[in-house]
Design a protein around this motif. Structure first.
Motif, short mmCIF file in Angstrom:
data_model
loop_
_atom_site.label_atom_id
_atom_site.label_comp_id
_atom_site.label_asym_id
_atom_site.label_seq_id
_atom_site.Cartn_x
_atom_site.Cartn_y
_atom_site.Cartn_z
N GLU A 181 0.71 -1.24 0.22
CA GLU A 181 -0.13 0.00 0.03
C GLU A 181 1.06 1.43 -0.23
O GLU A 181 0.55 2.18 -0.46
CB GLU A 181 -0.93 -0.31 1.28
CG GLU A 181 -1.80 1.40 1.40
CD GLU A 181 -2.50 1.15 2.91
OE1 GLU A 181 -3.59 1.27 2.39
OE2 GLU A 181 -2.09 0.80 3.46
N LEU B 290 -0.18 -6.98 1.94
CA LEU B 290 -1.09 -6.68 2.44
C LEU B 290 -1.80 -7.60 3.20
O LEU B 290 -1.55 -8.93 2.20
CB LEU B 290 -2.26 -5.65 1.94
CG LEU B 290 -1.87 -4.01 2.26
CD1 LEU B 290 -3.25 -3.46 1.22
CD2 LEU B 290 -1.06 -3.57 3.77
N SER C 265 -6.76 -3.34 8.48
CA SER C 265 -6.38 -2.32 9.11
C SER C 265 -7.02 -1.48 10.07
O SER C 265 -7.83 -1.95 11.35
CB SER C 265 -6.23 -1.16 7.90
OG SER C 265 -8.11 -0.67 8.38
#
Length: 159
Positions: free
Chosen positions: A102, A129, A139
């Motif tokens: 990311e 990720l 996240s």
């Protein structure tokens, strides 16, 4: 096998999760010494528009505990990031930057700025990720919003 004497990585590390663990493990895997940039509260809220649950001091303490408990290595330093690239911009000691997929574009920007300053580029190691069980990235935001837990499991809402 350690490929670099000194590597750098960074982040806000507000609510620690498996994606952070992947990033940190890779950093310690490729580097003999790891410099971890931890964003300051002012930078995280102001420049990065982060909605923090924890203060810098708590995030710092939690990160140290996490590294001690999960990785069990002591060859690192946590530095406060007051700006996007921190000490990496000026260091001739850091050989590698470990980033998530990311944030990998930051590696290219760092190397451009380093080149402008007459410094050698750093190698960029990209960590994919970690996905939650719903197939979307884990996240801190999703954990804070109670969509998932820190292991990426869907949080079931009681009605």
């Amino acid at each position: 096998m350690k490929r670099y004497k000194c590597v750098a990585t960074g982040g806000t590390f507000d609510i620690l999760h498996l994606g952070h663990l992947d990033l940190l493990k890779k950093s310690f895997e490729v580097g003999s010494f790891v410099v971890i940039g931890l964003t300051s509260d002012i930078f995280a809220r102001g420049n990065l528009n982060k909605n923090l649950r924890n203060s810098f001091e708590i995030r710092h303490k939690n990160l140290e505990t996490y590294i001690h408990d999960k990785i069990r290595l002591t060859s690192y330093e946590i530095t406060k990031l007051e700006e996007e690239f921190g000490p990496l911009m000026f260091s001739d000691q850091v050989e590698c930057l470990v980033v998530s997929s990311e944030t990998s574009i930051k590696g290219e920007r760092i190397n451009k700025k380093r080149s402008d300053k007459g410094l050698l580029p750093v190698e960029i190691v990209i960590v994919e990720l970690r996905l939650a069980e719903d197939g979307n990235p884990i996240s801190s935001t999703r954990i804070r919003d109670r969509e998932i837990d820190s292991a990426g499991r869907i949080v079931s809402l009681k009605k």
